[in-house]
Design an enzyme around this catalytic site. Structure first.
Site, short mmCIF file in Angstrom:
data_model
loop_
_atom_site.label_atom_id
_atom_site.label_comp_id
_atom_site.label_asym_id
_atom_site.label_seq_id
_atom_site.Cartn_x
_atom_site.Cartn_y
_atom_site.Cartn_z
N GLN B 19 0.82 -1.22 0.00
CA GLN B 19 0.00 0.00 0.00
C GLN B 19 0.85 1.26 0.00
OE1 GLN B 19 -1.71 -1.14 4.03
NE2 GLN B 19 -1.53 1.06 4.36
N CYS B 25 -5.40 0.34 3.64
CA CYS B 25 -5.47 -1.08 4.02
C CYS B 25 -6.90 -1.61 3.91
CB CYS B 25 -4.95 -1.27 5.44
SG CYS B 25 -5.83 -0.31 6.68
N HIS B 162 -6.23 -1.54 11.72
CA HIS B 162 -5.61 -1.98 10.46
C HIS B 162 -6.40 -3.16 9.89
CE1 HIS B 162 -2.62 -2.62 7.47
NE2 HIS B 162 -2.19 -3.75 7.97
N ASN B 182 -1.04 -9.39 4.79
CA ASN B 182 -0.97 -7.95 5.01
C ASN B 182 -0.78 -7.24 3.67
OD1 ASN B 182 -0.85 -5.51 6.33
ND2 ASN B 182 0.79 -6.11 7.72
#
Lengths: 75, 214
Positions: B19, B25, B162, B182
């Site tokens: 990102q 996110c 997150h 992630n």
């Protein structure tokens, strides 16, 4: 627009090293996480949070637990 | 439940993305789930446009932040057709929403679910198997320094901040863990993934769980 400077990054890096020592000082259980230098080590935690942790929380309803029903009266 | 399960083994999870300095996110997690669920239903696995969600999801704030739940609600209400990443590439900053003609092939969702699975992580694992990868919101403050291993300390469930994607779990060892994709590039963590202890609502991983239906 981010207030980046070598001095600030160096200070953040030194703080990261101290933080890693603390995070790794806990008893090492089986396969427990380990912490150290990565691409975010030059950021202060508040900077890291401001850039990367931008998901807004929402209220979620509880997942309904599985209901077990008696079927003794069913033919 | 199997002892180990990972949607990556079924080849329905796209590569880890980065990102960069964009707080998107929430969009990466939602788009990752849509990509996987489409592939689980037989469509070819392809990278869909995160930038489209960042630019067009009017109830979020683009790279300044957002909520997966708002993004899912927007996708569901508008039936927005997500195009591929190559058609609408990631730029790591907010832009004007680009619209495509109705003849443009895209992917829309048919619905979603959103639940709090705290104290029910086995049920959550069943949902993962049934519906596909799960979008979750975690407290990732301590993830700044994570290199590998199973996160089982230093991770409160205080303030979720997150959004990530759970692709599987592993209960074969003495510490069962979730396999979490992630969006900080593949050099972070375990090839871009984190391993988070199961059964303790570590980092609040079970508090805000969403699944996508296509």
């Amino acid at each position: 627009s981010w207030p980046r400077s070598l001095g600030r990054e160096a200070a953040a890096f030194r703080e990261s090293l101290n933080r890693h020592r603390y995070l790794n000082s806990f008893p090492r259980e089986n396969a427990t996480a380990f912490y150290g230098i990565n691409q975010f080590s030059y950021l202060f935690p508040e900077d890291f949070r401001a850039i990367y942790l931008r998901s807004k929380p929402s209220r979620f309803p509880r997942h309904p637990p599985e209901v077990q029903m008696s079927i003794t009266n069913v033919s | 439940l199997p002892l180990r399960f990972d949607w990556r083994d079924k080849h329905v999870v796209t590569q880890v993305r980065n990102q960069q300095m964009c707080g998107g996110c929430w969009a990466f997690s939602v788009v990752g789930a849509v990509e996987s669920v489409c592939a689980i239903h037989g469509a070819p696995l392809k990278d869909l446009s995160v930038q489209q969600v960042i630019d067009c999801s009017y109830n979020n704030y683009g790279c300044q932040g957002g909520s997966p739940l708002s993004a899912l609600s927007w996708l569901n209400k508008t039936h927005m057709q997500l195009v591929t990443d190559s058609e609408y590439p990631f730029k790591a900053h907010n832009g004007l929403c680009r619209y495509f003609s109705s003849s443009q092939q895209g992917v829309s969702i048919k619905g979603y679910s959103a639940h709090d699975f705290s104290d029910q992580e086995d049920e959550m694992a069943k949902a993962l198997l049934t519906f596909g990868p799960l979008v979750v919101i975690v407290d990732a403050v301590s993830w700044q320094d994570y290199l590998g291993g199973i996160i089982q300390h230093h991770c409160s469930r205080g303030e979720p901040n997150h959004a990530v994607l759970i692709t599987g779990f592993d209960k074969t060892g003495s510490t069962p863990y979730w396999i979490v994709r992630n969006s900080w590039g593949s050099s972070w963590g375990v090839n871009g993934y984190a391993h988070v202890k199961m059964g303790a609502n570590m980092c609040g991983i079970a508090d805000s769980v969403s699944a996508v239906f296509v």
